[in-house]
Write a protein that holds these residues in place. Structure first.
Motif, PDB file in Angstrom:
ATOM      1  N   ASN A  78       2.694 -17.985 -13.752  1.00 44.53           N
ATOM      2  CA  ASN A  78       1.483 -18.200 -12.960  1.00 44.53           C
ATOM      3  C   ASN A  78       0.412 -17.241 -13.486  1.00 44.53           C
ATOM      4  O   ASN A  78       0.714 -16.351 -14.301  1.00 44.53           O
ATOM      5  N   ASN A  89      -2.762 -20.762  -4.578  1.00 51.56           N
ATOM      6  CA  ASN A  89      -2.149 -22.080  -4.691  1.00 51.56           C
ATOM      7  C   ASN A  89      -2.986 -23.042  -3.861  1.00 51.56           C
ATOM      8  O   ASN A  89      -3.242 -22.792  -2.676  1.00 51.56           O
ATOM      9  N   THR A  91      -4.213 -27.300  -2.961  1.00 50.58           N
ATOM     10  CA  THR A  91      -3.983 -28.744  -3.039  1.00 50.58           C
ATOM     11  C   THR A  91      -5.296 -29.437  -2.709  1.00 50.58           C
ATOM     12  O   THR A  91      -6.121 -28.911  -1.955  1.00 50.58           O
ATOM     13  N   THR A 100      -2.111 -36.477  -3.643  1.00 45.85           N
ATOM     14  CA  THR A 100      -2.514 -35.077  -3.523  1.00 45.85           C
ATOM     15  C   THR A 100      -2.093 -34.335  -4.783  1.00 45.85           C
ATOM     16  O   THR A 100      -0.972 -34.512  -5.270  1.00 45.85           O
ATOM     17  N   GLN A 102      -1.615 -30.653  -6.967  1.00 50.68           N
ATOM     18  CA  GLN A 102      -1.326 -29.229  -6.790  1.00 50.68           C
ATOM     19  C   GLN A 102      -1.946 -28.443  -7.955  1.00 50.68           C
ATOM     20  O   GLN A 102      -1.969 -28.935  -9.088  1.00 50.68           O
ATOM     21  N   TRP A 104      -3.964 -24.295  -9.154  1.00 51.82           N
ATOM     22  CA  TRP A 104      -4.325 -22.904  -8.927  1.00 51.82           C
ATOM     23  C   TRP A 104      -5.838 -22.779  -8.967  1.00 51.82           C
ATOM     24  O   TRP A 104      -6.510 -23.432  -9.784  1.00 51.82           O
ATOM     25  N   PHE A 149      -4.799 -27.462 -12.660  1.00 50.02           N
ATOM     26  CA  PHE A 149      -4.021 -28.347 -11.794  1.00 50.02           C
ATOM     27  C   PHE A 149      -3.150 -29.268 -12.626  1.00 50.02           C
ATOM     28  O   PHE A 149      -3.338 -29.406 -13.840  1.00 50.02           O
ATOM     29  N   ASP A 150      -2.192 -29.890 -11.962  1.00 46.95           N
ATOM     30  CA  ASP A 150      -1.284 -30.831 -12.626  1.00 46.95           C
ATOM     31  C   ASP A 150      -1.707 -32.263 -12.334  1.00 46.95           C
ATOM     32  O   ASP A 150      -1.933 -32.634 -11.169  1.00 46.95           O
ATOM     33  N   SER A 155       3.610 -33.769 -12.042  1.00 44.57           N
ATOM     34  CA  SER A 155       4.021 -33.213 -10.752  1.00 44.57           C
ATOM     35  C   SER A 155       5.540 -33.041 -10.698  1.00 44.57           C
ATOM     36  O   SER A 155       6.291 -33.901 -11.145  1.00 44.57           O
ATOM     37  N   THR A 157       7.034 -32.508  -7.745  1.00 42.39           N
ATOM     38  CA  THR A 157       7.458 -32.914  -6.399  1.00 42.39           C
ATOM     39  C   THR A 157       7.211 -34.386  -6.111  1.00 42.39           C
ATOM     40  O   THR A 157       7.924 -34.996  -5.327  1.00 42.39           O
TER      41      THR A 157
END
Length: 342
Positions: A78, A89, A91, A100, A102, A104, A149-150, A155, A157
């Protein structure tokens, strides 16, 4: 008593009804046998042909599936661990609310300018081979807030398929909107590979971007798609492209005609763009970057085509010159922005 003479019975010799081994086969029977053999041969040849057709199509389906579902490594660090940068962090939704994201957010106290990083295909927000943390630290040192961001396909998740920019451009627009909501009045998108191509697609519809830095721009179109297929396996251009164009909508819901590559390649964007590209880029041929750069009339747009450099490795291969050119470009962008506000 005379007795009648006895007669000895002589065995009657019987000829066999048919000597199959010696008699010729009638013409009609020969014709039927020949036809049957021909039918068998034709059936075998057709079976072999359709088997190879099936294998050929199955190979393309596998390629399309792999391209739509890249393997992405999990995050390993990170900003704090990598560069000692304080971060949050965060979203935020894609601009169309489809999912959505995710990421930084690395703030700079009092800063109103933000760089949004747009990572490439097969990577996440870290994109270690660039390396992204070094560039995030550099951007932060120039007093830029940073958004990393991803994309959905990265992702860990809620993994999504990769669509070459169709979905990803909506996700990037969500990141831009997030930067605005955090107070950014100047937004620069810094894109890599397909993340750069995605940025150009987003740039067609947004007025919230002040500049773009595009490293190793990959724009998904028939030419670049076939270039990458041929780089891994030597397939004929036709009918490979036609098969892929048919399979993509089935496997990831996106046809190549839904990616506005033709419009991107003709667009003169209202904001300045810095194109960075290597001549030994094996994934995105550099003439595409030259063509895109030639269309730009903004006085602060520029390009740097680096002899002998590779895909997304320009910073690693020429770090000082890379940062010098980026610094000069960002200085021009800041100057242009200040002129607008007067």
């Amino acid at each position: 008593m005379d007795l009648a003479p006895s007669h000895t019975s002589t065995p009657v010799s019987r000829q066999p009804k048919e000597q199959k081994s010696g008699l010729p086969i009638p013409p009609t029977q020969l014709s039927l046998r020949t036809i049957r053999i021909k039918h068998i041969i034709v059936a075998l040849l057709l079976s072999v042909f359709f088997f190879f057709v099936f294998c050929f199509i199955a190979l393309h389906a596998y390629i399309a599936w792999v391209l739509s579902n890249p393997t992405v490594a999990p995050l390993y660090s990170n900003p704090s661990m990598a560069k000692g940068l304080q971060y949050e962090n965060v979203t935020f939704p894609a601009i169309d609310g489809s999912r959505t994201l995710q990421g930084w957010y690395i703030p700079v106290e009092g800063a109103t300018k933000t760089i949004v990083f747009s990572h490439g295909y097969g990577a996440n927000r870290e994109e270690t081979w660039v390396p992204m943390y070094d560039l995030a630290h550099y951007a932060h040192s120039l007093n830029f807030n940073v958004v990393m961001f991803d994309y959905g396909f990265a992702s860990q998740t809620n993994k999504d398929i990769a669509t070459g920019g169709k979905k990803e451009s909506k996700q990037l627009l969500g990141a831009i909107q997030f930067a605005k909501e955090r107070g950014a009045r100047q937004i620069v998108v810094w894109g890599f590979s397909m993340g750069a191509g995605t940025a150009l697609q987003a740039g067609l519809v947004t007025k919230d971007v002040d500049a773009m830095i595009l490293d190793s721009t990959f724009l998904l179109e028939p030419d670049t798609l076939y270039h990458n297929i041929k780089h891994n396996i030597n397939l004929p251009r036709q009918p490979s492209l036609e098969i892929m164009e048919l399979l993509f909508p089935v496997l990831n819901g996106t046809g190549l005609n839904q990616i506005p590559y033709s419009k991107v390649k003709k667009e003169d964007y209202p904001f300045p763009i810095l194109f960075l590209h290597g001549t030994l880029d094996e994934k995105a041929p550099y003439p595409i970057a030259e063509e895109l750069a030639a269309n730009q009339t903004n006085p602060y747009s520029d390009s740097w085509i680096v002899e002998g450099s590779h895909h997304e490795l320009l910073f690693r291969e020429h770090p000082r010159e890379y940062l010098r050119r980026v610094s000069a470009f960002l200085g021009n962008v800041a100057f242009a922005k200040s002129q607008e506000t007067k």
